[in-house]
Design a protein around this motif. Structure first.
Motif, PDB file in Angstrom:
ATOM      1  N   LYS A  15      -5.665 -45.235  -8.675  1.00  0.00           N
ATOM      2  CA  LYS A  15      -5.751 -45.461  -7.220  1.00  0.00           C
ATOM      3  C   LYS A  15      -4.407 -45.093  -6.565  1.00  0.00           C
ATOM      4  O   LYS A  15      -3.801 -44.108  -6.964  1.00  0.00           O
ATOM      5  CB  LYS A  15      -6.197 -46.897  -6.932  1.00  0.00           C
ATOM      6  CG  LYS A  15      -7.491 -47.223  -7.699  1.00  0.00           C
ATOM      7  CD  LYS A  15      -8.148 -48.498  -7.312  1.00  0.00           C
ATOM      8  CE  LYS A  15      -9.414 -48.668  -8.146  1.00  0.00           C
ATOM      9  NZ  LYS A  15     -10.194 -49.839  -7.775  1.00  0.00           N
ATOM     10  N   HIS A  98     -16.208 -42.460  -5.188  1.00  0.00           N
ATOM     11  CA  HIS A  98     -15.766 -43.822  -5.520  1.00  0.00           C
ATOM     12  C   HIS A  98     -16.071 -44.746  -4.336  1.00  0.00           C
ATOM     13  O   HIS A  98     -15.970 -44.334  -3.176  1.00  0.00           O
ATOM     14  CB  HIS A  98     -14.263 -43.825  -5.837  1.00  0.00           C
ATOM     15  CG  HIS A  98     -13.809 -45.136  -6.394  1.00  0.00           C
ATOM     16  ND1 HIS A  98     -13.548 -46.215  -5.585  1.00  0.00           N
ATOM     17  CD2 HIS A  98     -13.623 -45.556  -7.668  1.00  0.00           C
ATOM     18  CE1 HIS A  98     -13.198 -47.248  -6.342  1.00  0.00           C
ATOM     19  NE2 HIS A  98     -13.236 -46.868  -7.613  1.00  0.00           N
ATOM     20  N   GLU A 166     -20.390 -48.626 -10.828  1.00  0.00           N
ATOM     21  CA  GLU A 166     -19.358 -49.589 -10.448  1.00  0.00           C
ATOM     22  C   GLU A 166     -19.889 -50.490  -9.334  1.00  0.00           C
ATOM     23  O   GLU A 166     -19.831 -50.116  -8.150  1.00  0.00           O
ATOM     24  CB  GLU A 166     -18.114 -48.850  -9.948  1.00  0.00           C
ATOM     25  CG  GLU A 166     -17.486 -47.947 -10.993  1.00  0.00           C
ATOM     26  CD  GLU A 166     -16.026 -47.688 -10.693  1.00  0.00           C
ATOM     27  OE1 GLU A 166     -15.191 -48.065 -11.509  1.00  0.00           O
ATOM     28  OE2 GLU A 166     -15.724 -47.145  -9.623  1.00  0.00           O
ATOM     29  N   GLY A 172     -12.030 -54.849  -8.809  1.00  0.00           N
ATOM     30  CA  GLY A 172     -10.791 -55.521  -8.421  1.00  0.00           C
ATOM     31  C   GLY A 172     -10.953 -56.993  -8.103  1.00  0.00           C
ATOM     32  O   GLY A 172     -10.063 -57.606  -7.537  1.00  0.00           O
TER      33      GLY A 172
HETATM   34  P1  PGA Z   1     -10.979 -52.364 -11.374  1.00  0.00           P
HETATM   35  O1  PGA Z   1     -11.353 -50.973 -10.621  1.00  0.00           O
HETATM   36  O2  PGA Z   1     -11.008 -52.068 -12.861  1.00  0.00           O
HETATM   37  O3  PGA Z   1      -9.614 -52.697 -10.878  1.00  0.00           O
HETATM   38  O4  PGA Z   1     -12.020 -53.361 -11.001  1.00  0.00           O
HETATM   39  C1  PGA Z   1     -12.338 -50.109 -11.134  1.00  0.00           C
HETATM   40  C2  PGA Z   1     -12.476 -48.899 -10.235  1.00  0.00           C
HETATM   41  O5  PGA Z   1     -12.431 -49.055  -9.015  1.00  0.00           O
HETATM   42  O6  PGA Z   1     -12.645 -47.761 -10.712  1.00  0.00           O
END
Ligand code: PGA
Length: 251
Positions: A15, A98, A166, A172
């Motif tokens: 990110k 995403h 996802e 997150g």
């Molecule tokens: P995370 O993010 O592992 O921090 O939950 C995953 C992503 O957004 O690809």
């Protein structure tokens, strides 16, 4: 039960984190930590770090990908990056759609379809992301949303591609989908994929899970039949954690 072996895929989505010095320190460490992994491993750094990460990982088996691309190969698109430019910076993959792009930049299924096509036209593999929100899951609409996102993103039939499931509510948040929920959803996605591209092709596609994956929960998720790896955000920022996830999956 399918006899097809799918090579596990692990993506590390950085990110908007890290600067060159952090990235170089990370890349000096990660290849040694993962060793001779049988998995496909891809780091997705922010655009300004692509070139230095590609250079630092050259000679290792770890690939690099862009976090986003514009559907056009060049033009007056301030702030955007093309697939051609990703290839030029040493990338082999591109993330498309995403949920943070959908949420913060209003990306539609149609736009994401264009990104997937642009990626493969330039020789990149597309990692296409789909996922429902908490409200959609609570309303019993998760499968309907996923089916729509899948059909939309694959409208142009990009190839090669892999999928990342996802759930937005798990990204997150520390709230991972249970292995049972993730498996049920991956199975639904594979069935929907089968309707779009045929059963044999769908059986060969990697569908990775993303959303608060960490070294503690990875093994129980990957033990499920339709989970073929992970797209990892937070835990991919630390090479020890990311490699621990990969190793805990026996890869
Ligand atoms: P995370 O993010 O592992 O921090 O939950 C995953 C992503 O957004 O690809």
């Amino acid at each position: 039960m399918s006899a097809i072996q799918r090579r596990p895929l692990f993506g590390g989505n950085w990110k908007m984190h890290k600067v060159t010095a952090d990235a170089e320190a990370y890349c000096a460490k990660l290849p040694g930590l993962v060793g001779e992994s049988s998995a496909e491993i891809v780091i997705f750094p922010p655009a300004p770090l692509l070139r230095s990460v590609s250079a630092a990982l050259r000679g290792s088996s770890i690939a690099v990908g862009g976090q986003d691309i514009h559907p056009d190969s060049a033009g007056a698109f301030t702030g955007d990056v093309s697939a051609v430019q990703l290839v030029d910076a040493g990338c082999r993959w591109a993330l498309c759609g995403h949920s943070e792009r959908r949420r913060d930049h209003g990306e539609t299924d149609e736009l994401i379809a264009g990104k997937g096509l642009a990626a493969v036209a330039s020789g990149l593999s597309a990692l296409i992301c789909i996922g429902e929100s908490a409200a959609e899951r609570e309303a019993g609409r998760a499968f309907e949303v996923l089916e729509r996102q899948l059909a939309g993103a694959l409208a142009g039939r990009p190839e090669p591609f892999a999928l990342a499931y996802e759930p937005v509510w798990a990204i997150g948040t520390g709230k991972t989908a249970t292995p049972e929920t993730a498996q049920e959803t991956h199975e639904f996605i594979r069935d929907a994929l089968s309707d779009l591209i045929g059963q044999a092709a769908a059986a060969s596609k990697r569908i990775v899970y993303g959303g608060s994956v960490n070294p503690e929960n990875a093994a129980s998720l990957i033990a499920k039949r339709d989970i073929d790896g992970f797209l990892v955000g937070g835990a991919s920022l630390d090479p020890d954690q990311f490699s621990a996830i990969i190793r805990s999956c026996g890869s």
